[in-house]
Design an enzyme around this catalytic site. Structure first.
Site, mmCIF file in Angstrom:
data_model
loop_
_atom_site.group_PDB
_atom_site.id
_atom_site.type_symbol
_atom_site.label_atom_id
_atom_site.label_comp_id
_atom_site.label_asym_id
_atom_site.label_seq_id
_atom_site.Cartn_x
_atom_site.Cartn_y
_atom_site.Cartn_z
ATOM 1 N N TRP A 10 51.501 37.342 -29.422
ATOM 2 C CA TRP A 10 51.979 37.677 -28.070
ATOM 3 C C TRP A 10 53.445 37.314 -27.858
ATOM 4 O O TRP A 10 54.037 37.706 -26.857
ATOM 5 C CB TRP A 10 51.134 36.950 -27.020
ATOM 6 C CG TRP A 10 49.714 37.399 -26.908
ATOM 7 C CD1 TRP A 10 49.047 38.281 -27.713
ATOM 8 C CD2 TRP A 10 48.769 36.966 -25.923
ATOM 9 N NE1 TRP A 10 47.755 38.423 -27.283
ATOM 10 C CE2 TRP A 10 47.554 37.630 -26.199
ATOM 11 C CE3 TRP A 10 48.825 36.077 -24.844
ATOM 12 C CZ2 TRP A 10 46.412 37.433 -25.418
ATOM 13 C CZ3 TRP A 10 47.699 35.874 -24.071
ATOM 14 C CH2 TRP A 10 46.507 36.560 -24.352
ATOM 15 N N HIS A 96 57.351 32.988 -39.207
ATOM 16 C CA HIS A 96 57.704 34.274 -38.589
ATOM 17 C C HIS A 96 59.221 34.447 -38.644
ATOM 18 O O HIS A 96 59.982 33.483 -38.497
ATOM 19 C CB HIS A 96 57.210 34.325 -37.138
ATOM 20 C CG HIS A 96 57.331 35.700 -36.563
ATOM 21 N ND1 HIS A 96 58.521 36.190 -36.068
ATOM 22 C CD2 HIS A 96 56.430 36.701 -36.456
ATOM 23 C CE1 HIS A 96 58.325 37.442 -35.674
ATOM 24 N NE2 HIS A 96 57.069 37.778 -35.890
ATOM 25 N N GLU A 166 55.907 41.202 -43.534
ATOM 26 C CA GLU A 166 56.565 41.830 -42.386
ATOM 27 C C GLU A 166 58.024 42.112 -42.738
ATOM 28 O O GLU A 166 58.873 41.207 -42.620
ATOM 29 C CB GLU A 166 56.537 40.890 -41.180
ATOM 30 C CG GLU A 166 55.159 40.544 -40.675
ATOM 31 C CD GLU A 166 55.204 40.157 -39.206
ATOM 32 O OE1 GLU A 166 54.616 40.866 -38.401
ATOM 33 O OE2 GLU A 166 55.860 39.156 -38.873
#
Ligand code: PEP
Length: 253
Positions: A10, A96, A166
């Site tokens: 989120w 991340h 990613e």
């Protein structure tokens, strides 16, 4: 059954606890109807308690977006892995690209992953190149990033790691990486993991793809891309889209 894993990051959304409760509740209800997918939502820290179900909930779990590299003590602003575990969490994202861009080195990422694994959490390790060129230097970059981010992690903890590939250039972009290229990279990432921990554990390790996934492209990314699931940013807080995305992956045989 080896379920697909779809993790919603989120990020710094939504802006109110009421919205967080609503998004988590509807995602949980939708996940309860799935057969082949486990959904994980990763809200911002203050919203974690409203996302965690009172009783275990089918195909639904909660994770965190980050964790402290320390075990506890005098570290202002930090949240330890033990705290997350005590709230009932199963997962934590580490490495991340937005955290790496804010200063997390590979060493910090491996420390965070270690704390998470020691506390009994599954560490979702994000890796990915900034850009690609004809020379193929992105392969070296990703291989080195995986190795360095796993440094010091004991082999017996390796089965509690999920890899999220990613490509940074696809995060927040309009289009994802081409599914055929995702396929190539998912094999490459697994091989790099096998170089560290061996083929046996690597075979059972899930590789996710993240970057511009939405309900329209998710199923093709999973099937053609040959990944075990998805790490989803924007679409994870767009309720109708995320629920459609979960359903589309659930239909994959
Ligand atoms: C992410 O930030 O991990 C991500 C995949 O974002 P988005 O889905 O919005 O591209």
């Amino acid at each position: 059954m080896n379920k697909k894993l779809v993790i919603g990051n989120w990020k710094e959304n939504p802006s109110s606890v009421d919205d967080a409760k609503r998004i988590a509740g509807k995602t949980r209800a939708a996940a309860g109807l799935l057969e082949r997918v486990q959904a994980v939502v990763c809200p911002p820290f203050p919203f974690i308690p409203v996302a965690v179900p009172r009783k275990p909930s089918a195909n639904y779990a909660v994770g965190a977006q980050s964790v402290s590299r320390e075990e506890g003590g005098a570290h202002t602003g930090q949240v330890s892995a033990a705290m997350l575990r005590s709230l009932g969490l199963g997962f934590v994202i580490v490495g991340h690209s937005e955290e790496r861009a804010a200063g997390d080195t590979d060493g910090a990422v491996s420390a965070k992953a270690s704390r998470a694994l020691e506390a009994g959490l599954t560490a979702v390790l994000c890796v990915g190149e900034q850009s690609r060129d004809e020379s193929g230097s992105h392969f070296d970059f990703v291989r080195n990033e995986i190795k360095a981010s796993l440094a010091g992690i004991p082999a017996e903890k390796a089965r509690h790691i999920v890899l999220a590939y990613e490509p940074i250039w696809a995060i927040g972009a309009k289009e994802p990486m081409a599914p055929a290229d995702i396929h190539e990279m998912s094999i490459f990432v697994k091989k790099a993991f096998a170089d560290v921990f061996g083929a046996e554990v690597a075979m059972k390790t899930k590789v996710l793809y993240g970057g511009a996934v939405n309900f329209r492209n998710a199923a093709e990314i999973v099937t053609t891309g040959g990944v075990d699931g998805l790490l989803v940013g924007r679409e994870s807080v767009n309720l109708p889209g995320f629920i459609e995305l979960l359903k589309s992956v659930d239909k994959i045989q």
